[in-house]
Design a protein around this motif. Structure first.
Motif, PDB file in Angstrom:
ATOM      1  N   PHE A  58      19.403  27.573  24.375  1.00 47.75           N
ATOM      2  CA  PHE A  58      19.555  28.999  24.124  1.00 47.75           C
ATOM      3  C   PHE A  58      19.817  29.254  22.637  1.00 47.75           C
ATOM      4  O   PHE A  58      19.217  30.127  22.009  1.00 47.75           O
ATOM      5  CB  PHE A  58      20.697  29.529  24.986  1.00 47.75           C
ATOM      6  CG  PHE A  58      21.072  30.950  24.729  1.00 47.75           C
ATOM      7  CD1 PHE A  58      20.273  31.994  25.179  1.00 47.75           C
ATOM      8  CD2 PHE A  58      22.232  31.263  24.021  1.00 47.75           C
ATOM      9  CE1 PHE A  58      20.630  33.299  24.937  1.00 47.75           C
ATOM     10  CE2 PHE A  58      22.583  32.567  23.772  1.00 47.75           C
ATOM     11  CZ  PHE A  58      21.776  33.592  24.227  1.00 47.75           C
ATOM     12  N   ARG A  59      20.723  28.433  22.083  1.00 47.29           N
ATOM     13  CA  ARG A  59      21.067  28.614  20.673  1.00 47.29           C
ATOM     14  C   ARG A  59      19.894  28.283  19.764  1.00 47.29           C
ATOM     15  O   ARG A  59      19.664  28.939  18.752  1.00 47.29           O
ATOM     16  CB  ARG A  59      22.271  27.736  20.324  1.00 47.29           C
ATOM     17  CG  ARG A  59      23.570  28.265  20.853  1.00 47.29           C
ATOM     18  CD  ARG A  59      24.628  28.209  19.801  1.00 47.29           C
ATOM     19  NE  ARG A  59      24.758  26.843  19.269  1.00 47.29           N
ATOM     20  CZ  ARG A  59      25.901  26.318  18.914  1.00 47.29           C
ATOM     21  NH1 ARG A  59      27.013  27.017  19.039  1.00 47.29           N
ATOM     22  NH2 ARG A  59      25.962  25.110  18.419  1.00 47.29           N
ATOM     23  N   ALA A  60      19.167  27.217  20.150  1.00 44.27           N
ATOM     24  CA  ALA A  60      18.021  26.804  19.331  1.00 44.27           C
ATOM     25  C   ALA A  60      16.947  27.886  19.326  1.00 44.27           C
ATOM     26  O   ALA A  60      16.368  28.199  18.282  1.00 44.27           O
ATOM     27  CB  ALA A  60      17.456  25.497  19.867  1.00 44.27           C
ATOM     28  N   VAL A  61      16.726  28.473  20.494  1.00 38.34           N
ATOM     29  CA  VAL A  61      15.721  29.528  20.591  1.00 38.34           C
ATOM     30  C   VAL A  61      16.134  30.718  19.732  1.00 38.34           C
ATOM     31  O   VAL A  61      15.338  31.308  19.002  1.00 38.34           O
ATOM     32  CB  VAL A  61      15.536  29.958  22.063  1.00 38.34           C
ATOM     33  CG1 VAL A  61      14.670  31.219  22.151  1.00 38.34           C
ATOM     34  CG2 VAL A  61      14.904  28.831  22.864  1.00 38.34           C
ATOM     35  N   GLY A  82      15.901  21.661  26.704  1.00 40.76           N
ATOM     36  CA  GLY A  82      17.060  21.849  27.587  1.00 40.76           C
ATOM     37  C   GLY A  82      17.325  20.634  28.440  1.00 40.76           C
ATOM     38  O   GLY A  82      16.995  19.510  28.071  1.00 40.76           O
ATOM     39  N   ALA A  83      17.945  20.854  29.593  1.00 39.07           N
ATOM     40  CA  ALA A  83      18.266  19.742  30.478  1.00 39.07           C
ATOM     41  C   ALA A  83      16.989  19.156  31.048  1.00 39.07           C
ATOM     42  O   ALA A  83      16.052  19.874  31.371  1.00 39.07           O
ATOM     43  CB  ALA A  83      19.166  20.224  31.599  1.00 39.07           C
ATOM     44  N   GLU A  84      16.959  17.839  31.153  1.00 40.01           N
ATOM     45  CA  GLU A  84      15.765  17.190  31.664  1.00 40.01           C
ATOM     46  C   GLU A  84      15.771  17.176  33.178  1.00 40.01           C
ATOM     47  O   GLU A  84      16.650  16.600  33.799  1.00 40.01           O
ATOM     48  CB  GLU A  84      15.688  15.764  31.137  1.00 40.01           C
ATOM     49  CG  GLU A  84      15.251  15.708  29.691  1.00 40.01           C
ATOM     50  CD  GLU A  84      15.166  14.272  29.209  1.00 40.01           C
ATOM     51  OE1 GLU A  84      14.460  13.483  29.841  1.00 40.01           O
ATOM     52  OE2 GLU A  84      15.838  13.970  28.229  1.00 40.01           O
ATOM     53  N   ALA A  85      14.763  17.795  33.738  1.00 42.06           N
ATOM     54  CA  ALA A  85      14.664  17.878  35.193  1.00 42.06           C
ATOM     55  C   ALA A  85      14.607  16.484  35.806  1.00 42.06           C
ATOM     56  O   ALA A  85      15.159  16.229  36.878  1.00 42.06           O
ATOM     57  CB  ALA A  85      13.439  18.684  35.583  1.00 42.06           C
ATOM     58  N   ASP A  86      13.963  15.567  35.066  1.00 45.54           N
ATOM     59  CA  ASP A  86      13.812  14.206  35.580  1.00 45.54           C
ATOM     60  C   ASP A  86      15.177  13.529  35.747  1.00 45.54           C
ATOM     61  O   ASP A  86      15.480  12.939  36.783  1.00 45.54           O
ATOM     62  CB  ASP A  86      12.940  13.422  34.591  1.00 45.54           C
ATOM     63  CG  ASP A  86      12.465  12.132  35.212  1.00 45.54           C
ATOM     64  OD1 ASP A  86      12.113  12.172  36.413  1.00 45.54           O
ATOM     65  OD2 ASP A  86      12.470  11.110  34.516  1.00 45.54           O
TER      66      ASP A  86
END
Lengths: 253, 421
Positions: free
Chosen positions: B238-241, B258-262
């Motif tokens: 969010f911050r990076a965006v 973001g978080a890796e779904a894998d």
């Protein structure tokens, strides 16, 4: 690390834990009780046939032992049981029966005397168990059993965790409203050690309460306990309670 | 006469025949305590899955879980302290431990475990400490000097970064992570023993209690690690965006994903596995009680199936177990669904602790009366603060604050840009 090594470590730890478990740690009171043999073992005898629920014992106890009079906790109390013809069991102990039982309304129910099978009073106090679970669970050894079998609490050492309160099946323990340490009936330890009787025994107008020394075969209380039919409360917990009751009913909790 | 108050009077409602001294003596802080130690143990087990059993898919999560476990560990004694009537005497447990008491072991088990976690963190971060010392060497200013001094202390004088030394580090980490698992299980299993061994309490007394506690501990620890990880990674994204919209070209791909779904999917498999265990054990306990139906079953049944029905079957089992379980096993798990499911799991574990601690006190020793805990929401003295909503929230929030500061010194959140340890 492979699985074999891992299991080896776990096995070693389990063996170590087992070895530690074979030791028995004694509380100061327990150690003293083992070393010094006392010629006193205090026990209590309650004759439920004689109790009329006047509450003088509760009043006397509160005043003698400095439990704030209006605080809804007490070292001793009296319960009223009303067993109805339809099988219902009503029981209550308003204010621990400090003011006696002044109303026939039991557990909020107006009871018609014609519906009653039997009704009676049961005084309660600490059972000074031979195997006190409260002493077992105290994490700092602040509560202990004396050589004469009385379980006491050290108010300067109790941390107030409440574990002993949880461990007592009889609900006799509570936090002192002023000192905020675990509190309980001591059989008036400060009195019986000086040749006096307990406050509740002294206050009882009908001799329903008695205290005696189980190690003295000539003690009248001991004689009753040894020769007559007496019962104890909740022996299924294995606590070996030392308050004996004459005329204990199966409905008593 | 002194002023007095009766502990428990303010939040206990009695019904029918209850002994005069009975109150809800163990309230919300004792719900929080096993919850916190459970999270500690669970987070550690998650990190050990990588270190000991070589579950490579958990690498990023392992480091985070380890440091997070330490932050939670610092928070674990706080509910106990808040619960004591004499908190300043709490350290007596270390001085005069009475070993027949399950609680007395707390000092020993806790310290052992804290040392293991601290040592493991040290070995994991030793290389990082040394790198920091060298990197800060050239920097000027008081801040850099103090920071460098701090890292110099942290290295404990071990500056050897040779391949041999680092390999040795790895070996020690493996051993500590391995030893830590049984100790973590013990820390929490023994919390279960504290309850399970109270023979006066009909609901608590079962030999299954420690095992149930361990399983639910792992469930809660894994769930919290997943949830925190997701929240942190999404926050970074969010911050990076946001930063990119003001200063173009700032964000890198790693920051934006973001978080890796894998990673979440892989971790969720372990979560599901432990959830099945925890649920089965609790069900077994319930069935066994109903089938054997000893003296106390009458009162337990009326507590479980009537008075606490919503707390146990709706909040704990349905919302906290069954729904998140279905959400997690449903194919194509997304990060968002995982976050929702793990939040529900955490709620379920909290409800489990609540139903054990408060539920165990919701019936009288007379087996003929009931007690209700009415949680104080707006405190009007220290007692109602400690044993009410605000006390519980304090305990719940503190570990995150601890983690925030620890993370400043030893970065545990996976950094964008390939920081390796």
């Amino acid at each position: 690390m492979n699985r074999r090594k891992f299991l080896k470590i776990i096995g070693g730890m389990a063996a170590g834990a087992g070895a530690i478990g074979t030791f028995r740690f004694l509380a100061p009171g327990e150690a003293e009780a083992l070393i010094k043999s006392s010629n006193i073992r205090w026990a209590f005898l309650v004759d439920t046939y004689k109790c009329v629920g006047c509450g003088m014992c509760v009043k006397a106890c509160k005043l003698e032992n400095g439990i704030p009079y209006d605080a809804p906790v007490t070292r001793t109390w009296v319960e009223r049981y009303v067993i109805l013809k339809d099988g219902d069991v009503l029981a209550d102990t308003p204010k621990g029966a400090r003011d006696g039982f002044t109303s026939p309304v039991t557990e909020g129910r107006q009871v018609n005397p014609a519906d009653i099978d039997k009704a009676f009073f049961v005084p309660k106090l600490c059972n000074q168990c031979d195997k006190p679970p409260c002493v077992q669970v105290c994490p700092v050894g602040a509560t202990y059993r004396t050589a004469q079998g009385i379980v006491l609490v050290d108010r300067t050492w109790c941390i107030g965790c409440g574990y002993c309160i949880m461990a007592c099946p009889y609900g006799v323990r509570f936090f002192h409203p002023v000192y905020h340490t675990a509190e309980k009936c001591t059989f008036c330890y400060h009195r019986i050690n000086h040749g006096m009787t307990t406050a509740c025994v002294q206050a009882c107008p009908f001799d329903a309460r008695k205290i005696g020394n189980l190690k003295d075969p000539n003690d009248p209380v001991t004689k009753v306990i040894m020769t007559e039919r007496v019962a104890v409360l909740k022996d299924e917990y294995g606590t070996k309670p030392q308050v004996y009751y004459i005329g204990l009913d199966r409905n008593v909790r | 006469m002194h002023t007095w108050y009766v502990h428990g009077l303010e939040w206990t409602r009695k019904e029918l025949f209850v002994y005069p001294n009975e109150y809800i003596y163990w309230s919300i802080q004792i719900v929080m305590y096993p919850l916190m130690t459970g999270l500690v143990a669970g987070a550690f087990v998650l990190s050990s899955l990588y270190h000991v059993f070589g579950q490579k898919d958990l690498k990023d999560m392992a480091k985070f879980a380890l440091v997070f476990s330490f932050a939670l560990l610092l928070g674990a004694p706080i509910p106990l302290m808040l619960h004591l009537q004499h908190p300043l005497r709490g350290f007596f447990i270390f001085f005069t431990p009475h070993f027949t008491s399950a609680i007395s072991a707390f000092g020993i088990v806790y310290m052992t475990y804290a040392l293991i976690v601290a040592f493991e963190i040290w070995f994991v971060y030793r290389v990082f400490f040394v790198q920091q010392v060298h990197a800060l060497e050239k920097k000027e200013g008081m801040g850099a000097f103090l920071k460098r001094l701090m890292y110099r202390v942290f290295t404990l004088g071990a500056y050897d970064l040779s391949e041999k030394a680092v390999a040795k580090d790895k070996k020690v980490i493996k051993i500590l992570a391995g030893v830590g698992v049984p100790v973590a299980a013990f820390l929490h299993g023994y919390a279960g023993f504290i309850f399970g061994s109270v023979k006066a309490n009909a609901l608590w007394m079962t030999p299954l209690m420690p095992v149930i506690f361990i399983m639910s501990a792992v469930v809660s620890g894994v769930a919290l690690c997943m949830l925190t990880y997701i929240v942190i990674m999404e926050w970074k994204k969010f911050r990076a965006v946001k930063a990119r919209s003001t200063t173009p070209g700032m964000a890198r791909y790693e920051q934006l994903k973001g978080a890796e779904a894998d990673l979440i999917r892989k971790t969720s498999r372990y979560l599901i596995f432990f959830m099945i265990f925890a649920f089965s054990l609790e069900l077994l306990d319930l069935i066994f009680r109903g089938y054997t139906a000893v003296k106390n079953w009458d009162i337990l049944r009326s507590v479980i199936y009537q008075r606490d029905y919503v707390d146990i079957f709706v909040k704990q089992y349905l919302i906290g177990n069954i729904i998140p379980f279905l959400l997690l096993i449903w194919p194509r798990l997304t990060v968002r669904r995982a976050a929702f499911a793990t939040a529900l799991v955490l709620f379920g574990v909290y409800m489990m602790r609540y139903n054990v601690v408060i539920g165990g006190q919701s019936f009288s020793l007379t087996f003929a009366g009931f007690m209700d805990y009415v949680m104080p929401v707006i405190p009007h003295n220290m007692e109602t603060f400690k044993e009410g909503l605000l006390g519980a929230l304090t305990v719940a929030i503190l570990p995150f604050i601890f983690f925030y500061f620890i993370n400043k010194v030893i970065p545990a959140v996976p950094q964008s840009g390939g920081e390796k340890a």
